[in-house]
Motif scaffolding. Structure first.
Motif, PDB file in Angstrom:
ATOM      1  N   GLN A   1      12.853  37.079   5.492  1.00 27.16           N
ATOM      2  CA  GLN A   1      14.196  36.502   5.502  1.00 27.16           C
ATOM      3  C   GLN A   1      14.649  36.157   6.915  1.00 27.16           C
ATOM      4  OE1 GLN A   1      16.260  39.694   3.479  1.00 27.16           O
ATOM      5  NE2 GLN A   1      16.779  38.307   1.823  1.00 27.16           N
ATOM      6  N   VAL A   2      14.431  37.054   7.850  1.00 28.60           N
ATOM      7  CA  VAL A   2      14.797  36.835   9.239  1.00 28.60           C
ATOM      8  C   VAL A   2      13.566  37.067  10.095  1.00 28.60           C
ATOM      9  CG1 VAL A   2      16.220  37.592  11.179  1.00 28.60           C
ATOM     10  CG2 VAL A   2      17.193  37.497   8.874  1.00 28.60           C
ATOM     11  N   SER A  25      15.612  33.426  13.497  1.00 26.16           N
ATOM     12  CA  SER A  25      15.745  32.343  12.527  1.00 26.16           C
ATOM     13  C   SER A  25      15.662  32.919  11.118  1.00 26.16           C
ATOM     14  CB  SER A  25      14.647  31.301  12.736  1.00 26.16           C
ATOM     15  OG  SER A  25      13.367  31.874  12.517  1.00 26.16           O
ATOM     16  N   GLY A  26      16.081  32.086  10.163  1.00 22.79           N
ATOM     17  CA  GLY A  26      16.039  32.518   8.770  1.00 22.79           C
ATOM     18  C   GLY A  26      17.426  32.601   8.182  1.00 22.79           C
ATOM     19  N   SER A  27      17.576  33.500   7.234  1.00 22.21           N
ATOM     20  CA  SER A  27      18.843  33.651   6.529  1.00 22.21           C
ATOM     21  C   SER A  27      19.782  34.540   7.333  1.00 22.21           C
ATOM     22  CB  SER A  27      18.589  34.264   5.148  1.00 22.21           C
ATOM     23  OG  SER A  27      19.794  34.420   4.436  1.00 22.21           O
ATOM     24  N   PHE A  29      23.748  35.222   8.631  1.00 22.28           N
ATOM     25  CA  PHE A  29      25.183  34.960   8.616  1.00 22.28           C
ATOM     26  C   PHE A  29      25.768  35.239   9.993  1.00 22.28           C
ATOM     27  CE2 PHE A  29      29.378  34.430   7.103  1.00 22.28           C
ATOM     28  CZ  PHE A  29      30.152  35.454   7.601  1.00 22.28           C
ATOM     29  N   ILE A 101      23.030  39.308   6.720  1.00 28.80           N
ATOM     30  CA  ILE A 101      22.437  38.213   5.968  1.00 28.80           C
ATOM     31  C   ILE A 101      23.521  37.377   5.301  1.00 28.80           C
ATOM     32  CG2 ILE A 101      20.875  37.635   4.075  1.00 28.80           C
ATOM     33  CD1 ILE A 101      19.527  38.775   6.535  1.00 28.80           C
ATOM     34  N   SER A 102      24.592  38.026   4.848  1.00 24.27           N
ATOM     35  CA  SER A 102      25.691  37.303   4.208  1.00 24.27           C
ATOM     36  C   SER A 102      26.981  38.054   4.519  1.00 24.27           C
ATOM     37  CB  SER A 102      25.468  37.203   2.701  1.00 24.27           C
ATOM     38  OG  SER A 102      25.361  38.490   2.132  1.00 24.27           O
ATOM     39  N   ASP A 105      27.714  41.909   4.040  1.00 20.16           N
ATOM     40  CA  ASP A 105      26.444  42.619   3.935  1.00 20.16           C
ATOM     41  C   ASP A 105      26.361  43.666   5.043  1.00 20.16           C
ATOM     42  OD1 ASP A 105      22.928  41.714   4.210  1.00 20.16           O
ATOM     43  OD2 ASP A 105      23.919  43.273   3.025  1.00 20.16           O
TER      44      ASP A 105
END
Length: 121
Positions: A1-2, A25-27, A29, A101-102, A105
């Motif tokens: 994910q990251v 990089s990646g998901s 927030f 991530i969001s 979270d």
């Protein structure tokens, strides 16, 4: 994910300089703090420097006055400028980021693969 990718390591003579980069990089927030650690052969991994999202920094005693950590928040990138390098700075340098991530979270910790820094005397 990251993913965290470090670059900038290499071989340098004592007294020289290197600049390490760490790109996340990646998901993502948001990123809380970003930090550099190092691990020399036969030794435990140790914190070198950390920077929070507001730019506040802390350094290991061994890094104070010689190393500078910085970050570019829009680029999700952290840097470590290392000056006046010594043979005892030889180690694998790792980047660590605490990432959300969001929204809402919990913070999750991610590590890069490391980059070798070798300082010759």
């Amino acid at each position: 994910q990251v993913q965290l990718v470090e670059s900038g390591g290499g071989l340098v003579q004592a007294g020289g300089s290197l600049r390490l980069s760490c790109v996340a990089s990646g998901s993502i927030f948001s990123i809380n703090d970003m930090a550099w650690f190092r691990q020399a052969p036969g030794k435990q991994r140790e914190l070198v420097a950390v920077i929070n999202s507001g730019g506040g920094t802390n350094y290991a005693d061994s890094a104070k006055g010689r190393f500078t950590i910085s970050r570019d928040n829009p680029k999700n990138t952290a840097y470590l400028q290392m000056n006046s390098l010594k043979p005892e700075d030889t180690a694998v340098y790792y980047c660590r980021a605490k990432v959300q991530i969001s929204r809402g979270d919990n913070l999750r910790q991610y590590w890069g693969q490391g980059t070798q820094v070798t300082v010759s005397s």
